[in-house]
Design a protein around this motif. Structure first.
Motif, mmCIF file in Angstrom:
data_model
loop_
_atom_site.group_PDB
_atom_site.id
_atom_site.type_symbol
_atom_site.label_atom_id
_atom_site.label_comp_id
_atom_site.label_asym_id
_atom_site.label_seq_id
_atom_site.Cartn_x
_atom_site.Cartn_y
_atom_site.Cartn_z
ATOM 1 N N ILE A 299 32.775 -26.252 -27.918
ATOM 2 C CA ILE A 299 32.538 -27.576 -28.485
ATOM 3 C C ILE A 299 33.854 -28.330 -28.555
ATOM 4 C CG2 ILE A 299 31.701 -28.836 -30.513
ATOM 5 C CD1 ILE A 299 29.905 -26.346 -31.071
ATOM 6 N N VAL A 300 33.858 -29.537 -28.001
ATOM 7 C CA VAL A 300 35.078 -30.344 -27.929
ATOM 8 C C VAL A 300 34.837 -31.702 -28.581
ATOM 9 C CG1 VAL A 300 36.887 -31.229 -26.419
ATOM 10 C CG2 VAL A 300 35.540 -29.266 -25.694
ATOM 11 N N ASP A 301 35.726 -32.067 -29.493
ATOM 12 C CA ASP A 301 35.716 -33.391 -30.120
ATOM 13 C C ASP A 301 36.953 -34.121 -29.624
ATOM 14 O OD1 ASP A 301 36.161 -35.585 -31.780
ATOM 15 O OD2 ASP A 301 35.333 -34.610 -33.553
ATOM 16 N N PHE A 302 36.764 -35.052 -28.679
ATOM 17 C CA PHE A 302 37.893 -35.745 -28.072
ATOM 18 C C PHE A 302 38.531 -36.747 -29.035
ATOM 19 C CE2 PHE A 302 35.145 -34.520 -24.476
ATOM 20 C CZ PHE A 302 36.048 -33.751 -23.752
ATOM 21 N N LYS A 303 37.751 -37.236 -29.975
ATOM 22 C CA LYS A 303 38.250 -38.231 -30.930
ATOM 23 C C LYS A 303 39.212 -37.602 -31.940
ATOM 24 C CE LYS A 303 36.506 -41.512 -34.417
ATOM 25 N NZ LYS A 303 35.258 -42.046 -35.047
ATOM 26 N N HIS A 304 38.831 -36.429 -32.467
ATOM 27 C CA HIS A 304 39.632 -35.782 -33.499
ATOM 28 C C HIS A 304 40.478 -34.634 -32.955
ATOM 29 C CE1 HIS A 304 36.186 -37.605 -35.745
ATOM 30 N NE2 HIS A 304 37.193 -38.026 -36.502
ATOM 31 N N LYS A 305 40.480 -34.444 -31.642
ATOM 32 C CA LYS A 305 41.294 -33.420 -30.988
ATOM 33 C C LYS A 305 40.984 -32.016 -31.538
ATOM 34 C CE LYS A 305 43.509 -36.640 -28.741
ATOM 35 N NZ LYS A 305 43.259 -36.865 -27.295
ATOM 36 N N VAL A 306 39.721 -31.683 -31.495
ATOM 37 C CA VAL A 306 39.249 -30.404 -32.002
ATOM 38 C C VAL A 306 38.522 -29.656 -30.894
ATOM 39 C CG1 VAL A 306 37.498 -29.357 -33.503
ATOM 40 C CG2 VAL A 306 39.104 -31.002 -34.449
ATOM 41 N N GLU A 307 38.749 -28.364 -30.794
ATOM 42 C CA GLU A 307 38.039 -27.516 -29.833
ATOM 43 C C GLU A 307 37.849 -26.127 -30.443
ATOM 44 O OE1 GLU A 307 40.303 -26.496 -26.304
ATOM 45 O OE2 GLU A 307 42.191 -26.508 -27.428
ATOM 46 N N PHE A 308 36.699 -25.544 -30.184
ATOM 47 C CA PHE A 308 36.427 -24.180 -30.640
ATOM 48 C C PHE A 308 35.224 -23.648 -29.883
ATOM 49 C CE2 PHE A 308 34.068 -27.078 -33.324
ATOM 50 C CZ PHE A 308 32.838 -26.471 -33.540
ATOM 51 N N MET A 309 35.008 -22.333 -29.974
ATOM 52 C CA MET A 309 33.847 -21.708 -29.353
ATOM 53 C C MET A 309 33.000 -21.048 -30.428
ATOM 54 S SD MET A 309 35.473 -19.941 -25.913
ATOM 55 C CE MET A 309 33.879 -19.365 -25.331
#
Length: 413
Positions: free
Chosen positions: A346-356
């Motif tokens: 899951i990637v949140d481009f707005k808040h610069k977050v990524e995780f599985m």
């Protein structure tokens, strides 16, 4: 009393530890702290709901290289769950891999693929009305697998790769417990060992012909797997006894997570565990692994039935949730027999977050399998939504030394 040798004691202790489900306090505490009454109920009965979860933190270094840390909650390779459509993930990738291995001029994922039949129960497929050119291909099958988890698309790629090659490839990569021995069509064990003759054509010119094949590999079916109290059989008769999963597909949760990671971040795993794909292959995969049904023209999907989160369980599937434009989910889900499974990046481009997140849960209150009466809507999808939201909120607040540059994944949209 006879003394037991220390080596025997050590062996027994290691076996005991190995048999215990893997759980990390961070993940368990995080989930329990924010759990709703419904989630608390599910967590209270791990034997009934058979849930397993893996949360993968991703931290980038100053060169933007990702580093991974897995956290487990009740993960146990011996606690069987039916993987359903998650097996489509490695089969789709191996189909691309096989095309490269064949080294045939004019043969690629877009070359029309015509499936013939040579054994009882096999189907012949020479056209595809959902394709722009009306012809089936590996590319079009992969698109349908990730957009809506199309079963027929998987069946055709299973036949192209072949049952034997599927296992030789995955076992060589270290996935010794993976077993993909079934198409999603009414064939017995022997029928699934036989795969179809296939032709790749360019107009009237034959590019490559693959003869019918047979898998002679021995599979370990020694562990009996019985689930439920009753089940409906293929003759639509109710059988008062558990459903036998002994010879069904098997894809342990840690293997699903690792296969997904190896596809999305190939440099994070040893070369021996990577799939042989090109940069173009990866871009194609990433695009359709994250694409929404409404973003496809061929096939064109009814967005009422195939809503945005149709195959996006974590955070979104419950109540047919909308997915914000700044979030992208690269994943593969599966659902069958009351089991729900999702492996997602899951990637949140707005808040610069990524995780599985990778997880599975079993929702079947009456204990009857094959009756199509499962608590997907009332318990299963809410489970995934709540777990996903909890981890997402934690990730929004988690401090990182370096902000990730996620442009490589933004470009594939």
């Amino acid at each position: 009393m006879k003394r037991i040798p220390l080596t025997v004691i050590a062996t027994l202790l290691s076996l005991s530890a190995w048999a215990q489900p893997k759980t990390d306090s961070l993940l368990e505490a995080l989930i329990r702290k924010h759990a709703s009454p419904l989630l608390q109920h599910i967590l209270q009965y791990p034997d009934s709901f058979r849930y397993q979860l893996i949360y993968t933190q991703i931290d980038r270094d100053k060169h933007n290289r990702p580093h991974f840390k897995q956290y487990y909650f009740h993960v146990d390779a011996d606690n069987y769950f039916n993987p359903a459509s998650t097996v489509k993930l490695p089969v789709a990738v191996m189909a691309m891999e096989k095309l490269h291995a064949l080294h045939k001029r004019g043969l690629n994922i877009y070359t029309p693929m015509l499936t013939d039949s040579a054994y009882p129960g096999q189907v012949m497929v020479h056209t595809d009305s959902t394709a722009r050119n009306g012809l089936p291909s590996v590319a079009h099958y992969i698109k349908k697998i990730f957009l809506v988890s199309d079963n027929n698309a998987y069946n055709r790629l299973y036949e192209f790769v072949g049952q034997q090659a599927i296992h030789e490839s995955l076992w060589a990569k270290g996935y010794s417990q993976v077993r993909i021995v079934r198409r999603f069509m009414p064939l017995d064990e022997e029928g699934n060992r036989h795969t179809n003759p296939i032709r790749f054509m360019k107009g009237n010119r034959l590019i490559y012909a693959q003869p019918a094949a047979y898998c002679n590999l021995p599979f370990d079916f020694s562990k009996t797997i019985l689930i439920g109290n009753a089940h409906w059989n293929r003759r639509d008769s109710l059988v008062q006894g558990p459903f036998d999963f002994t010879k069904q597909n098997n894809f342990p949760l840690e293997d699903i997570q690792h296969v997904l990671q190896s596809i999305l971040f190939p440099k994070s795993v040893p070369k021996s565990q990577r799939f042989n794909l090109t940069k173009a292959d990866y871009r194609f995969l990433y695009h359709y692994m994250s694409a929404l049904p409404r973003e496809s023209d061929f096939p064109k999907y009814d967005t009422v039935t195939y809503f945005d989160s149709f195959t996006k369980f974590f955070m979104f599937k419950a109540n047919q949730g909308k997915i914000p434009p700044y979030i992208r989910v690269f994943n593969k889900t599966g659902w069958a027999f009351g089991f729900l499974t999702d492996a997602a990046y899951i990637v949140d481009f707005k808040h610069k977050v990524e995780f599985m997140l990778t997880g599975t849960v079993y929702v079947n209150r009456d204990g009857v399998l094959n009756d199509n009466r499962y608590e997907y809507e009332t318990e299963g999808y809410p489970f995934f939504k709540e777990i996903g939201k909890t981890i997402y909120q934690y990730e929004l607040e988690r401090k990182r030394t370096y902000t990730p540059d996620l442009q490589d994944f933004a470009k594939v949209r």
